[in-house]
Design a protein around this motif. Sequence first.
Motif, PDB file in Angstrom:
ATOM      1  N   MET B  46     -30.427  33.262  46.991  1.00 30.97           N
ATOM      2  CA  MET B  46     -29.095  33.032  46.461  1.00 30.97           C
ATOM      3  C   MET B  46     -28.930  33.691  45.090  1.00 30.97           C
ATOM      4  O   MET B  46     -27.924  34.339  44.816  1.00 30.97           O
ATOM      5  N   ILE B  47     -29.946  33.513  44.243  1.00 33.12           N
ATOM      6  CA  ILE B  47     -29.888  34.095  42.903  1.00 33.12           C
ATOM      7  C   ILE B  47     -29.935  35.624  43.008  1.00 33.12           C
ATOM      8  O   ILE B  47     -29.227  36.325  42.286  1.00 33.12           O
ATOM      9  N   ALA B  48     -30.748  36.122  43.942  1.00 31.97           N
ATOM     10  CA  ALA B  48     -30.766  37.568  44.163  1.00 31.97           C
ATOM     11  C   ALA B  48     -29.366  38.037  44.548  1.00 31.97           C
ATOM     12  O   ALA B  48     -28.876  39.063  44.065  1.00 31.97           O
ATOM     13  N   GLY B  49     -28.694  37.257  45.393  1.00 33.43           N
ATOM     14  CA  GLY B  49     -27.315  37.555  45.779  1.00 33.43           C
ATOM     15  C   GLY B  49     -26.399  37.543  44.572  1.00 33.43           C
ATOM     16  O   GLY B  49     -25.556  38.441  44.404  1.00 33.43           O
ATOM     17  N   ALA B  50     -26.571  36.540  43.712  1.00 36.44           N
ATOM     18  CA  ALA B  50     -25.742  36.447  42.518  1.00 36.44           C
ATOM     19  C   ALA B  50     -25.905  37.693  41.653  1.00 36.44           C
ATOM     20  O   ALA B  50     -24.927  38.240  41.140  1.00 36.44           O
ATOM     21  N   TYR B  51     -27.151  38.162  41.514  1.00 38.47           N
ATOM     22  CA  TYR B  51     -27.390  39.361  40.718  1.00 38.47           C
ATOM     23  C   TYR B  51     -26.753  40.597  41.353  1.00 38.47           C
ATOM     24  O   TYR B  51     -26.210  41.453  40.659  1.00 38.47           O
ATOM     25  N   ALA B  52     -26.819  40.652  42.693  1.00 40.67           N
ATOM     26  CA  ALA B  52     -26.179  41.772  43.373  1.00 40.67           C
ATOM     27  C   ALA B  52     -24.674  41.750  43.097  1.00 40.67           C
ATOM     28  O   ALA B  52     -24.057  42.799  42.859  1.00 40.67           O
ATOM     29  N   VAL B  53     -24.087  40.542  43.115  1.00 41.62           N
ATOM     30  CA  VAL B  53     -22.655  40.404  42.842  1.00 41.62           C
ATOM     31  C   VAL B  53     -22.346  40.817  41.402  1.00 41.62           C
ATOM     32  O   VAL B  53     -21.372  41.527  41.145  1.00 41.62           O
ATOM     33  N   VAL B  54     -23.193  40.391  40.458  1.00 48.16           N
ATOM     34  CA  VAL B  54     -22.998  40.775  39.055  1.00 48.16           C
ATOM     35  C   VAL B  54     -23.027  42.294  38.922  1.00 48.16           C
ATOM     36  O   VAL B  54     -22.193  42.896  38.243  1.00 48.16           O
ATOM     37  N   PHE B  55     -23.969  42.889  39.622  1.00 42.87           N
ATOM     38  CA  PHE B  55     -24.130  44.342  39.594  1.00 42.87           C
ATOM     39  C   PHE B  55     -22.862  45.032  40.097  1.00 42.87           C
ATOM     40  O   PHE B  55     -22.356  45.976  39.478  1.00 42.87           O
ATOM     41  N   ALA B  56     -22.316  44.528  41.219  1.00 50.59           N
ATOM     42  CA  ALA B  56     -21.097  45.122  41.772  1.00 50.59           C
ATOM     43  C   ALA B  56     -19.902  44.861  40.865  1.00 50.59           C
ATOM     44  O   ALA B  56     -19.032  45.711  40.694  1.00 50.59           O
ATOM     45  N   ASN B  57     -19.890  43.665  40.282  1.00 51.37           N
ATOM     46  CA  ASN B  57     -18.779  43.281  39.408  1.00 51.37           C
ATOM     47  C   ASN B  57     -18.720  44.166  38.159  1.00 51.37           C
ATOM     48  O   ASN B  57     -17.640  44.522  37.678  1.00 51.37           O
ATOM     49  N   ALA B  58     -19.898  44.541  37.665  1.00 60.25           N
ATOM     50  CA  ALA B  58     -19.947  45.414  36.490  1.00 60.25           C
ATOM     51  C   ALA B  58     -19.328  46.776  36.805  1.00 60.25           C
ATOM     52  O   ALA B  58     -18.933  47.505  35.900  1.00 60.25           O
ATOM     53  N   ARG B  59     -19.258  47.109  38.103  1.00 64.18           N
ATOM     54  CA  ARG B  59     -18.619  48.362  38.524  1.00 64.18           C
ATOM     55  C   ARG B  59     -17.184  48.128  38.987  1.00 64.18           C
ATOM     56  O   ARG B  59     -16.622  48.950  39.723  1.00 64.18           O
ATOM     57  N   GLY B  60     -16.631  46.994  38.613  1.00 64.49           N
ATOM     58  CA  GLY B  60     -15.201  46.784  38.792  1.00 64.49           C
ATOM     59  C   GLY B  60     -14.779  46.061  40.054  1.00 64.49           C
ATOM     60  O   GLY B  60     -13.592  45.943  40.341  1.00 64.49           O
ATOM     61  N   LEU B  61     -15.740  45.556  40.823  1.00 61.71           N
ATOM     62  CA  LEU B  61     -15.381  44.889  42.074  1.00 61.71           C
ATOM     63  C   LEU B  61     -15.182  43.391  41.826  1.00 61.71           C
ATOM     64  O   LEU B  61     -15.887  42.779  41.016  1.00 61.71           O
ATOM     65  N   ASP B  62     -14.217  42.801  42.532  1.00 64.07           N
ATOM     66  CA  ASP B  62     -14.049  41.355  42.456  1.00 64.07           C
ATOM     67  C   ASP B  62     -15.276  40.674  43.074  1.00 64.07           C
ATOM     68  O   ASP B  62     -15.766  41.121  44.123  1.00 64.07           O
ATOM     69  N   PRO B  63     -15.801  39.607  42.446  1.00 61.44           N
ATOM     70  CA  PRO B  63     -17.051  39.021  42.948  1.00 61.44           C
ATOM     71  C   PRO B  63     -16.976  38.561  44.416  1.00 61.44           C
ATOM     72  O   PRO B  63     -17.957  38.715  45.148  1.00 61.44           O
ATOM     73  N   ILE B  64     -15.831  38.005  44.824  1.00 52.91           N
ATOM     74  CA  ILE B  64     -15.770  37.504  46.206  1.00 52.91           C
ATOM     75  C   ILE B  64     -15.729  38.663  47.199  1.00 52.91           C
ATOM     76  O   ILE B  64     -16.420  38.635  48.218  1.00 52.91           O
TER      77      ILE B  64
END
Lengths: 319, 291
Positions: B46-64
């Motif tokens: 789950m935390i690995a998933g959260a980090y992946a989401v953070v990574f994508a979010n830093a590139r401008g994607l909405d987390p959901i």
Amino acid sequence: MRTLPFLVIAALILVGGLFLPQFVGNPYYFFAGYVVLQYVVIATGWNILGGYAGYINFGTSAFFGAGVYVAAFLIKAFGAPLPVQILAAGVVGMLLGVATGYLTLRIQGVYFSIATVALVVVLETLIHNIDYLGGASGMQTIAPPAPAWFGGQTQYVFCAMLVLAVVAVVAARFIERSWIGRSLRAIKASEPAAEACGVPTLSMKLVACAISGAIIAIAGAPYAYYASHVDPLSAFSLTIGLNALAMPLIGGTRSWIGPVIGALLLASVQQIATVTISSEFNILAVGIVLIAFVVLAPEGILGLIADLKEKLRRRGARP
Amino acid sequence: MEFLDLITNALVSGVALGSIYALLALGLSITFGVLHIPNVAHPALMIAGAYAVVFANARGLDPIVAALLLTVPFYALGIVFYEFYARAFEKRGRGNTLQSLTLFFGVSLVIEIALVVAFGTDLRSVEVPYVGRSLEFGIVLLPYRFLVPALLAPVVILALWLYMTRTYSGLALRAVAHDDRALSISGVNPVSIKRHAFGIATALAVLAGAALVITGPVDPFAGRVQIGRVFAIVVLAGLGSIPGTLVAAILIGIAEALVTAFLSPSWAPGVAFAILLGTLAIRPSGLFGAR
């Protein structure tokens, strides 16, 4: 190993260890040796329930932490000497073991393991909220001075831990070879079958829980003396629970010597690793070693040795 | 009335919190509840998933949106992971709990340290416009960072429940838990179903990770506090019950919120575990479990 040589060796290690402070000057060796011995006690205690009976305790740090805080409380309230702290920790650990066992042992396997995880958090939360014991930030534990003969605090707790380790290993070996150990092995193999053969499974599991809990808790008792500061984070540290599981698994869970081998090996490596490399890689190494052993050598080093012997014997039999 | 304020807000935030917890526990209710694999590495995934989401979010994607896209690689990861597990254990015919628990324990350590090595130990969070603002409705005050993931959870749960009850492969998935032999007689390969189920559970971990990281910042070890909580929810729900997961999670969420409001936040972590210990002692089959 036969009983007489075993007891002689145990006695020699004990006496040798107790005279060590007279010959070795550098306190660092006692400092590191204490940690290694502490894990010998913890792994041995864990193995009585986990190895012999097959009930996996993930919450070793709950028992360890309980021991630490019993000792800390006794120091703060009465300035009690170390032997008293150890005895009290043993009694509390035993009661805790019986209570946990009584709550969860009627259901099997995984549930017990999960419940022990819960136990750690419940106890940690409890300690967090007791102001007398320092709450979240912990407290100083200024213990009464060590007897002069040992030449220092570190040497004193080292010797205490050595006594505990020898006692724990002797107890584990005795249990393994007595009717208690046989009942526990029967429980591990098949609980209904053990019950059918007349093993009182619930009470045997409670006995194992009590002994295991007591041994792990006494391993925690000298910590307050050793570190002269206790806090919930280090007393209920995950590392304790992790190592308690990893060491017997690496050594081999079937016999008393397995956890001793595992603890001596892993704890020494960790002592060297924390000095030389970072503690993160230390955890990573433990993780990888765990996975590797579970997948490749599920019976641990003892299992590897047995396999090797078997191969050699076969080769010898074939002309 | 201050008391009424306090209790209403505690109940509302408890329900929201519980809804999020349900999402965290959902993957485990498949792996542990249905397949009986004690996947203690789920929170780490789950935390690995959260980090992946953070990574994508830093590139401008909405987390959901990012999480929904990431379900695909995580599904694949889950399949690889199950394949490894199955090769190590199930094909050798050993369902030894000690060994599988230890394996997953080791895996979760490796995941945590991999995250530390890759991203460091600092707290990471996502940036979305609604974080920091709150919904005010009469006396109720609920931050959007709780509300949004809390609304995501029931949608995911409903989708999963429909899948499990209305489709053929969902039926097969439930059947594999009962009797894989019988399932193979009816022409379905139980191993491929289990692999698929593990894939779904891992895909759910990334959704859970997104929910978690919207709620608040995470660090690589943030999964540890969740281990007990998610197991508590799955056990309290009764193994394998999807709607039960939501109910159990909301009960735990409310209990935690009430304790936080009326006692002290420092008691809250113990609540889920106390409930878990109580459940195990009194009714180990959970609220919705069959005896």
